[in-house]
Design an enzyme around this catalytic site. Structure first.
Site, PDB file in Angstrom:
ATOM      1  N   ASP A 250     -16.533  -1.858   5.540  1.00  0.00           N
ATOM      2  CA  ASP A 250     -16.922  -0.456   5.042  1.00  0.00           C
ATOM      3  C   ASP A 250     -17.792   0.109   6.218  1.00  0.00           C
ATOM      4  OD1 ASP A 250     -17.426   1.715   3.532  1.00  0.00           O
ATOM      5  OD2 ASP A 250     -18.988   0.634   2.227  1.00  0.00           O
TER       6      ASP A 250
ATOM      7  N   GLU B 155     -17.110   3.911  10.503  1.00  0.00           N
ATOM      8  CA  GLU B 155     -16.588   5.076  11.277  1.00  0.00           C
ATOM      9  C   GLU B 155     -17.135   5.045  12.562  1.00  0.00           C
ATOM     10  OE1 GLU B 155     -17.777   5.176   8.097  1.00  0.00           O
ATOM     11  OE2 GLU B 155     -15.574   4.979   7.320  1.00  0.00           O
TER      12      GLU B 155
ATOM     13  N   ASP C  66     -14.345   7.176  -0.457  1.00  0.00           N
ATOM     14  CA  ASP C  66     -15.123   7.623  -1.938  1.00  0.00           C
ATOM     15  C   ASP C  66     -14.633   8.800  -2.268  1.00  0.00           C
ATOM     16  OD1 ASP C  66     -16.769   5.499  -1.002  1.00  0.00           O
ATOM     17  OD2 ASP C  66     -18.517   6.677  -0.179  1.00  0.00           O
TER      18      ASP C  66
HETATM   19  O1  MIG Z   1     -22.663   4.597   1.316  1.00  0.00           O
HETATM   20  O2  MIG Z   1     -21.145  -0.427  -0.165  1.00  0.00           O
HETATM   21  O3  MIG Z   1     -16.829   3.822   0.411  1.00  0.00           O
HETATM   22  O4  MIG Z   1     -16.629   1.599  -1.667  1.00  0.00           O
HETATM   23  O5  MIG Z   1     -18.918   0.861  -2.861  1.00  0.00           O
HETATM   24  C1  MIG Z   1     -22.060   3.835   0.480  1.00  0.00           C
HETATM   25  C2  MIG Z   1     -21.404   0.545  -1.242  1.00  0.00           C
HETATM   26  C3  MIG Z   1     -21.590   2.633   0.999  1.00  0.00           C
HETATM   27  C4  MIG Z   1     -19.162   3.160   0.531  1.00  0.00           C
HETATM   28  C5  MIG Z   1     -17.920   2.947   0.192  1.00  0.00           C
HETATM   29  C6  MIG Z   1     -17.780   2.475  -1.147  1.00  0.00           C
HETATM   30  C7  MIG Z   1     -18.967   1.232  -1.325  1.00  0.00           C
HETATM   31  C8  MIG Z   1     -20.329   1.912  -1.058  1.00  0.00           C
HETATM   32  N1  MIG Z   1     -20.146   2.217   0.372  1.00  0.00           N
END
Ligand code: MIG
Length: 755
Positions: free
Chosen positions: A411, A414, A485
């Site tokens: 995650d 980016e 998200d």
């Molecule tokens: O800023 O890890 O897209 O799936 O549950 C949020 C917490 C960070 C974003 C991800 C989401 C995940 C969440 N993450």
């Protein structure tokens, strides 16, 4: 900028064009793929998407000729394409019959409208977003002609509708928690590939540039489209072919294909950000069993970590992670853990200390390690563009494999940052040379996924299961992806269809959306309708955000639970079909979820069809995406189709109004289909060697079915079976084993569907 075409030279399959101002190279890779390269930034390609030499010995001819007004031009002809090259680097492509596919735009650019600076300032006061609809020039740019009927598909995960004609986008991987709207220009992924479908022909363009890029598909002006970037080379691949599937096949030939996954990854995955203790996880697993919801994986979001430190496990909330994970294993549930890139700045923390010592984190131009903030607070960014950093990260994954974890979810890659964006001049590595954030940003997630895939493969020798949020072209070789998200809103349920279809056309075949929606609070009805789409996504995962209503399937009453179970069970019964599609994808690059236009491109009715999709070629899904709807209009393309539930026969090339009460997702099966199915299981592998069930629909057709151990790479050395089924109509099916290398099924049951 280029001037007159003076001369050219040919070295094997590379033609160097000497223009007055600039050299340009044309590289014939295959009869259908030609690269155009203007070295504005580096002399070499340095592609992150394309690995290895993709040149195939390709015969072609070049002839000098002249335009009517006496200007020099040259014509290059392969067995499939004709390419005419003129002054000013104007390059036009034709198919082998001389039908024009793609011409550079010669006219003056005329934006649809222009506003005065003073007026822009004026209307901004109320907070209006002023969108000039293009008209900008970028240092790297290409403008091509558009014809009236042209439709444009691809470009990865962009929001909005299937056909991107008349819209404008940007590639700059962005973590956007706000509701993703149709007018958003970028999301998490950068896939600079699109397909132009014409009234008479089709082609693709892969624009291999990782800098911030811009795509304007006729929004600026109906006569042309443009793509360009802030920096880098003008480096693009013209991709020809006879049909849309050919274009996808050629694009994935170039950038790679999704490798065959482990079979269990095709099962149901349960997740929620907020599951934060051993007790909570055990309860979720127990509840799934109690409610008879088949499940193959539970995901551990950031709360498993000790203060959000990657490669740690909180010991207070989890007495013993290893035992928990192995207890889950015994119940057939795999553990998937999240790993973010940001490493907490903390003395004595091994990942931080080691990485600092080795110089593995991105640096500011002054040479100090660059610090921003993410979940753990102050954090540093591993420099995944450096092969040594990838190896190092990959080796550390043994923290997870030793605990028995089965897959990794990447995650925030980016990369996301809480203290403002990373400046463009932060220093990262591009393999063997220093580079900048401006160049590396869009491939940061790609490189992280690559590190994860390669490290995991070395450690386990199984097919790695990686999920990523950010990616670039070619990431499909290393990772599956989810769409980030989304929100629990109907518009996002609707968007799930074009978004997944375009990702699939862009090479990312193994994708899924957060079922039920991530942000905001879901409703029982939305949950029921979402699982009816989600069960067809390769990545079949329910997930939602901490701080929002829980959305486990049992929370909405028995009616919703029964509906939910019905579709999870449907998915489990179809796993042999999904697995076949994954096998096909590894061979051809064709995705699992497909827009109808992929197989029926001549049919105008499907070019802008946003609310139906195909699963492979045999199943057509027309889910309900409107709140309250219990009927919907369905378009069926040519041929005969059968309702999956009632077996009612439908004649294609027509619209129908069909019933779709809350428990029914309209599904249609193409005539002649041989659908491979599995008996019911609570998880993949619950039955050691299950039989195969073939549902044979009226009509004629043939089908190749693939079978192996579903786990490792033995299949690459022949350890698989392949069967050819031929449906000759009239309840007459023949079965031929065309490759023998794996255990036989105990039984192949044939179920003739009589409609
Ligand atoms: O800023 O890890 O897209 O799936 O549950 C949020 C917490 C960070 C974003 C991800 C989401 C995940 C969440 N993450």
């Amino acid at each position: 900028m280029f001037g007159k075409l003076l001369s050219y030279e040919q070295t094997n399959q590379i033609i160097t064009l000497h223009y007055e101002e600039q050299d340009v190279t044309l590289h014939v890779l295959t009869p259908e793929i030609i690269n155009i390269f203007v070295p504005l930034y580096t002399t070499e390609h340095r592609s992150k998407a394309i690995e290895g030499d993709k040149e195939q010995p390709t015969p072609f001819r070049i002839v000098d000729s002249c335009t009517e007004d006496g200007k020099k031009n040259i014509m290059l002809t392969t067995s499939s394409l004709i390419c005419k090259i003129y002054d000013d680097c104007m390059i036009d492509f034709y198919d082998k019959t001389g039908n024009l596919l793609c011409a550079d735009y010669r006219g003056r650019r005329i934006p649809r409208f222009e506003l005065q600076e003073s007026f822009i300032e004026f209307i901004k006061q109320e907070g209006h977003d002023v969108d000039m609809a293009g008209g900008q020039n970028y240092p790297v740019q290409c403008v091509k002609q558009l014809d009236e009927g042209d439709c444009i598909y691809g470009l990865g995960d962009k929001t909005g509708v299937l056909n991107k004609r008349f819209y404008e986008y940007e590639n700059w991987n962005s973590d956007i928690p706000d509701p993703h709207e149709d007018c958003f220009k970028s999301l998490y992924k950068s896939i600079p590939f699109f397909i132009t479908l014409k009234e008479n022909g089709v082609y693709g363009i892969f624009y291999d540039n990782t800098f911030k890029s811009y795509f304007n598909f006729g929004k600026e002006n109906n006569d042309y489209y443009s793509f360009g970037s802030d920096n880098g080379n003008l480096d693009y691949y013209f991709i020809g072919g006879n049909s849309m599937p050919d274009i996808v096949e050629n694009y994935t030939y170039l950038t790679g294909r999704t490798p065959l996954p482990q079979k269990w990854t095709l099962g149901y995955h349960q997740s929620r950000w907020g599951y934060d203790s051993e007790e909570v996880f055990r309860n979720v697993a127990a509840k799934l069993k109690e409610c008879r919801i088949p499940c193959d994986a539970i995901h551990f979001d950031i709360d498993y970590m000790e203060r959000y430190k990657v490669f740690t496990w909180d010991k207070e909330r989890f007495s013993d992670a290893k035992t928990l994970i192995s207890d889950f294993q015994k119940q057939g549930i795999k553990t998937v853990t999240i790993i973010d890139p940001g490493v907490k700045v903390e003395k004595g923390y091994n990942m931080y200390e080691e990485g600092m010592e080795k110089g593995y984190y991105a640096k500011s131009p002054d040479g100090s390690v660059y610090v921003n903030a993410v979940w753990p607070g102050d954090a540093v960014y591993p420099d995944f563009g450096n092969p040594k950093v990838r190896d190092w990260w990959g080796e550390h994954l043994d923290f997870y494999t030793n605990l028995g974890v089965s897959g990794i979810w990447n995650d925030m890659n980016e990369p996301a940052s809480f203290n403002g964006p990373l400046p463009n001049d932060v220093i990262f590595t591009d393999e063997d040379r220093p580079s900048t954030h401006a160049e590396i940003h869009n491939v940061y997630g790609h490189n992280m996924a690559k590190a994860t895939y390669e490290g995991w493969k070395k450690l386990t020798n199984k097919r790695p299961f990686v999920i990523t949020r950010a990616c670039y072209s070619g990431s499909q070789k290393y990772s599956t992806a989810w769409t980030g998200d989304n929100q629990s809103i109907w518009t996002h349920l609707r968007m799930a269809i074009p978004q997944q279809c375009n990702l699939g056309l862009s090479g990312m075949a193994f994708v899924g959306t957060d079922i039920g929606g991530f942000g905001a609070d879901t409703t029982p009805e939305l949950m029921a309708r979402w699982v009816q789409i989600g069960c067809f996504s390769p990545l079949f995962r329910s997930h939602c955000a901490k701080g929002n209503m829980n959305q486990e399937p049992w929370l909405f009453g028995d009616k919703i639970l029964d509906i939910y179970r019905k579709y999870v069970e449907l998915r489990y019964s179809l796993i042999p079909y999904f697995y076949d599609l994954c096998h096909e994808c590894e061979q051809t690059g064709l995705p699992v979820i497909r827009p109808l236009v992929l197989h029926y491109e001549k049919d105008e009715n499907v070019r802008n069809l946003n609310d139906e999709f195909l699963v492979g070629e045999q199943l057509l899904v027309a889910p309900v995406v409107e709140q309250g709807a219990v009927k919907r209009m369905v378009y069926l393309p040519e041929g005969i189709w059968y309702d999956y539930w009632t077996h009612k026969e439908y004649q294609g090339s027509q619209y129908y109004l069909v019933d779709a009460p809350l428990d029914t997702c309209p599904i249609f099966v193409k005539a002649g289909t041989i659908l491979p199915k599995a008996p019911a299981q609570m998880y993949v592998g619950e039955l050691e060697n299950p039989e195969l069930i073939l549902e044979v629909y009226p009509g004629c057709g043939s089908y190749t079915h693939y079978h192996d151990n579903g786990e490792d790479f033995a299949y690459q050395n022949g350890a698989y079976n392949e069967y050819l089924f031929e449906n000759k109509g009239d309840n007459n099916l023949s079965i031929t084993k065309v490759h023998a290398g794996y255990d036989d099924y105990p039984d192949i049951k044939v179920n003739y569907i009589n409609c």
